[in-house]
Design an enzyme around this catalytic site. Structure first.
Site, PDB file in Angstrom:
ATOM      1  N   HIS A 140     -68.230 -49.665  -6.715  1.00  0.00           N
ATOM      2  CA  HIS A 140     -67.086 -49.700  -5.813  1.00  0.00           C
ATOM      3  C   HIS A 140     -66.807 -51.170  -5.516  1.00  0.00           C
ATOM      4  O   HIS A 140     -67.615 -51.837  -4.864  1.00  0.00           O
ATOM      5  CB  HIS A 140     -67.396 -48.957  -4.516  1.00  0.00           C
ATOM      6  CG  HIS A 140     -67.617 -47.486  -4.692  1.00  0.00           C
ATOM      7  ND1 HIS A 140     -66.720 -46.535  -4.236  1.00  0.00           N
ATOM      8  CD2 HIS A 140     -68.633 -46.788  -5.265  1.00  0.00           C
ATOM      9  CE1 HIS A 140     -67.168 -45.327  -4.517  1.00  0.00           C
ATOM     10  NE2 HIS A 140     -68.343 -45.456  -5.147  1.00  0.00           N
ATOM     11  N   LYS A 221     -60.984 -42.474 -13.138  1.00  0.00           N
ATOM     12  CA  LYS A 221     -61.969 -41.809 -12.288  1.00  0.00           C
ATOM     13  C   LYS A 221     -61.323 -40.592 -11.649  1.00  0.00           C
ATOM     14  O   LYS A 221     -60.292 -40.706 -10.979  1.00  0.00           O
ATOM     15  CB  LYS A 221     -62.465 -42.770 -11.209  1.00  0.00           C
ATOM     16  CG  LYS A 221     -63.341 -42.132 -10.139  1.00  0.00           C
ATOM     17  CD  LYS A 221     -64.696 -41.696 -10.707  1.00  0.00           C
ATOM     18  CE  LYS A 221     -65.582 -41.116  -9.611  1.00  0.00           C
ATOM     19  NZ  LYS A 221     -65.976 -42.107  -8.606  1.00  0.00           N
ATOM     20  N   HIS A 250     -66.528 -37.519 -10.369  1.00  0.00           N
ATOM     21  CA  HIS A 250     -67.219 -37.134  -9.139  1.00  0.00           C
ATOM     22  C   HIS A 250     -66.669 -35.755  -8.814  1.00  0.00           C
ATOM     23  O   HIS A 250     -65.553 -35.627  -8.310  1.00  0.00           O
ATOM     24  CB  HIS A 250     -66.929 -38.153  -8.035  1.00  0.00           C
ATOM     25  CG  HIS A 250     -67.445 -37.777  -6.683  1.00  0.00           C
ATOM     26  ND1 HIS A 250     -68.170 -38.650  -5.900  1.00  0.00           N
ATOM     27  CD2 HIS A 250     -67.333 -36.647  -5.946  1.00  0.00           C
ATOM     28  CE1 HIS A 250     -68.476 -38.076  -4.754  1.00  0.00           C
ATOM     29  NE2 HIS A 250     -67.961 -36.849  -4.761  1.00  0.00           N
ATOM     30  N   HIS A 324     -67.574 -41.231   3.065  1.00  0.00           N
ATOM     31  CA  HIS A 324     -66.460 -40.332   2.771  1.00  0.00           C
ATOM     32  C   HIS A 324     -65.575 -40.078   3.989  1.00  0.00           C
ATOM     33  O   HIS A 324     -64.845 -39.091   4.022  1.00  0.00           O
ATOM     34  CB  HIS A 324     -66.985 -39.036   2.157  1.00  0.00           C
ATOM     35  CG  HIS A 324     -67.581 -39.262   0.806  1.00  0.00           C
ATOM     36  ND1 HIS A 324     -66.815 -39.503  -0.305  1.00  0.00           N
ATOM     37  CD2 HIS A 324     -68.877 -39.364   0.402  1.00  0.00           C
ATOM     38  CE1 HIS A 324     -67.605 -39.723  -1.348  1.00  0.00           C
ATOM     39  NE2 HIS A 324     -68.860 -39.654  -0.935  1.00  0.00           N
ATOM     40  N   ASP A 364     -73.572 -47.158  -7.268  1.00  0.00           N
ATOM     41  CA  ASP A 364     -72.714 -46.626  -6.200  1.00  0.00           C
ATOM     42  C   ASP A 364     -72.606 -47.644  -5.064  1.00  0.00           C
ATOM     43  O   ASP A 364     -72.696 -47.314  -3.888  1.00  0.00           O
ATOM     44  CB  ASP A 364     -73.240 -45.296  -5.677  1.00  0.00           C
ATOM     45  CG  ASP A 364     -72.114 -44.335  -5.297  1.00  0.00           C
ATOM     46  OD1 ASP A 364     -70.972 -44.795  -5.151  1.00  0.00           O
ATOM     47  OD2 ASP A 364     -72.383 -43.136  -5.143  1.00  0.00           O
TER      48      ASP A 364
END
Length: 571
Positions: A140, A221, A250, A324, A364
């Protein structure tokens, strides 16, 4: 006139030789030298009274135009790669790996295939280990400082998405749309690592996906936070097949649009990179892990669950909530986070990595784990699995080469293959970019001594600049000349789609870095994953979450103590 010396004397001068074993850090892993390219008595070494001097191991006549003359030679190093544990000299020319073999002066030495001349510099590799630069494929791009942290851990390539500290970047590895992709390609001009960016894969209109590939994205993605529906996934894969790029998935934790089997039906037999395949990082609860048995799924782990420890479960809830954008006052958000954290599947993940069922490890970064710990955690898993499962087939006391080759492939060659960049990076082979990491064996896997990018020293442990010697404390990582001036752009690659490369994205955006196209992706299968290509039948008990491989329960005990940990980080 011959001269005899003991094995220990030889090792102290020139490093280990064939049959010797090297302990990796403070782990229980030992690498045994399989082949030594040295001619005993003709070793090339640099320093006062050593052999690399004019007319001796340095040839007095050749110029750099000779194709066998290296710009840099790393002498007498132990090379650890997915297919070898060799002792050799390593030649670098024009920023690429020229050859590993025997360096010196062919006028007076036998079997020389790397010539040392007046234009050659020396890095002493005696007693050191050299590996290929690591590749992290789940980044990220939230904070540009990640690049420097990763470099200091031995990672030289980042693949993923993001635009800075936006909510989208913090949750998903996406650089959405041509404008963001172009701005990130321009931002990469100031980074000291190789990069490739993934676009947003959610759009029923193929044109909205295609424009991102044309803009330079090396893949798309598909992420549940944007909607990982079977339809969106199928559309993204259609475009990927047309443009030879990768899709990273994902998957749908909540099973809103279907279950794991529905996702696999949408994928069909098309290749896909399945992110955090265990599921704690996100994906069909509780059985995403079963996808690793499919021949077209290239499965990776992210490192928060690696290795399984007594602290793993407690750490995860807050990570999921923050990453999230969940609200602790909403019961449904808490339930969402809880559904992803299953000790049974986490306990099985280490074993699946050790069996070669899971093929890769990634970070990640800042979005449920740590960008500087990919390599460390990979070797911690290898150590734990040897503790719990014993030797792999073919390994024995003081020889863990098969396990070592399996694990190093997880963050070097396999990520490179998965994303179509193995022609350029990912292993120590002739013609590849000289992205190399040099380790003191005592610090292997945790703190490298030097990192080269395209043959230039990029980062190194070095002392006080006002010191009388280079080891004056404080010794710490310092930027080297590979990060200054034109070297910053001249020693790193920006990876783009082939269509963007053909349309001259380099000129369009006035990029100064090396720009290279990804290729050879859509025909991949799990058989292409080096040392990590197993596809057994996997099952998950829907009530207990226990994982079965070919009908046999697999699990591991949580670690209470690990190598490559606190003793290396006292200061």
């Amino acid at each position: 006139m011959s001269f005899k010396m003991t094995q220990s004397q030889y090792t102290s001068l020139y490093g280990p030789t064939i049959g010797d074993a090297i302990r990796l850090g403070d782990t229980n892993l030992f690498a045994t030298i399989e082949k030594d390219f040295a001619n005993y008595g003709d070793e090339a070494t640099f320093g006062g009274g050593k052999s690399v001097r004019d007319g001796m191991a340095q040839n007095p006549n050749v110029t750099r135009d000779d194709r066998y003359v290296a710009d840099t030679v790393i002498t007498n190093a132990v090379i650890i790669d997915y297919d070898k544990v060799y002792k050799a000299d390593l030649g670098i020319k024009n920023g690429y790996i020229m050859k590993y073999g025997k360096a010196g002066n062919p006028d007076i030495m036998d079997d020389v295939d790397i010539i040392i001349g007046a234009s050659t510099d020396i890095i002493s590799g005696e007693g050191k280990i050299v590996t290929a630069g690591g590749i992290d494929t789940h980044v990220h791009f939230i904070n540009p400082e990640q690049a420097y942290v990763a470099l200091e851990s031995g990672v030289t390539t980042h693949i993923g998405g993001g635009t800075g500290a936006s909510e989208g970047a913090k949750a998903t590895t996406v650089a959405p749309g041509p404008w963001h992709i172009h701005r990130m390609l321009e931002a990469a001009e100031g980074l000291p690592i190789n990069v490739g960016f993934t676009g947003k894969g959610q759009a029923h209109n193929h044109t909205a996906l295609i424009e991102q590939i044309h803009a330079g994205a090396i893949g798309l993605k598909v992420h549940e936070d944007w909607g990982a529906t079977p339809s969106a996934l199928s559309h993204a894969l259609d475009v990927a097949d047309d443009y030879d790029v990768q899709i990273a998935l994902h998957a749908d934790t909540l099973n809103e649009a279907g279950f794991m089997e529905d996702t696999m039906k949408a994928i069909k037999d098309r290749v896909i990179h399945m992110y955090h395949t265990e599921g704690a990082g996100g994906g069909h609860a509780p059985d995403l892990i079963k996808s690793a048995s499919y021949p077209n799924v290239l499965p990776s782990s992210t490192n928060p669950t690696l290795p399984y420890t007594v602290n793993t479960i407690d750490e995860h809830l807050d990570m999921v909530m923050i990453t999230h954008h969940l609200n602790a006052s909403i019961p449904e958000d808490i339930a969402f986070a809880d559904s992803r954290i299953r000790k049974e599947t986490i306990a099985a993940e280490d074993v699946l990595q050790d069996m070669g069922v899971f093929s890769m490890v990634s970070s990640d970064s800042q979005a449920m784990d740590r960008v500087g710990e990919v390599i460390t955690r990979t070797w911690q898993v290898a150590h734990r699995m040897k503790e719990q499962r014993g030797y792999l087939d073919g390994d024995k006391e003081y020889n863990d080469n098969n396990r070592i080759k399996r694990y190093i492939a997880k963050y070097t060659i396999n990520p490179a293959i998965t994303h179509g960049i193995s022609e350029y990076v990912g292993s120590i082979e002739e013609g590849k970019l000289a992205d190399l990491v040099i380790w003191d064996p005592a610090f292997f896997g945790v703190k490298p001594e030097m990192i080269l990018k395209a043959g230039m020293i990029n980062t190194a442990v070095n002392g006080d600049a006002n010191g009388s010697i280079p080891t004056s404390e404080p010794l710490k990582y310092r930027k080297m000349y590979g990060q200054y001036g034109g070297n910053l752009t001249g020693t790193s690659i920006t990876f783009v789609s082939n269509i963007a490369y053909m349309n001259d994205i380099e000129r369009q955006l006035s990029l100064h870095r090396m720009v290279r196209p990804v290729k050879g992706i859509r025909q991949l299968t799990k058989k292409d994953m080096k040392n990590n290509s197993e596809t057994p039948k996997l099952d998950v008990d829907p009530q207990t979450y226990e994982v079965f491989v070919d009908g046999k329960l697999i699990t591991s005990e949580p670690a209470k103590e690990l190598p490559l940990a606190q003793r290396y980080f006292l200061f």
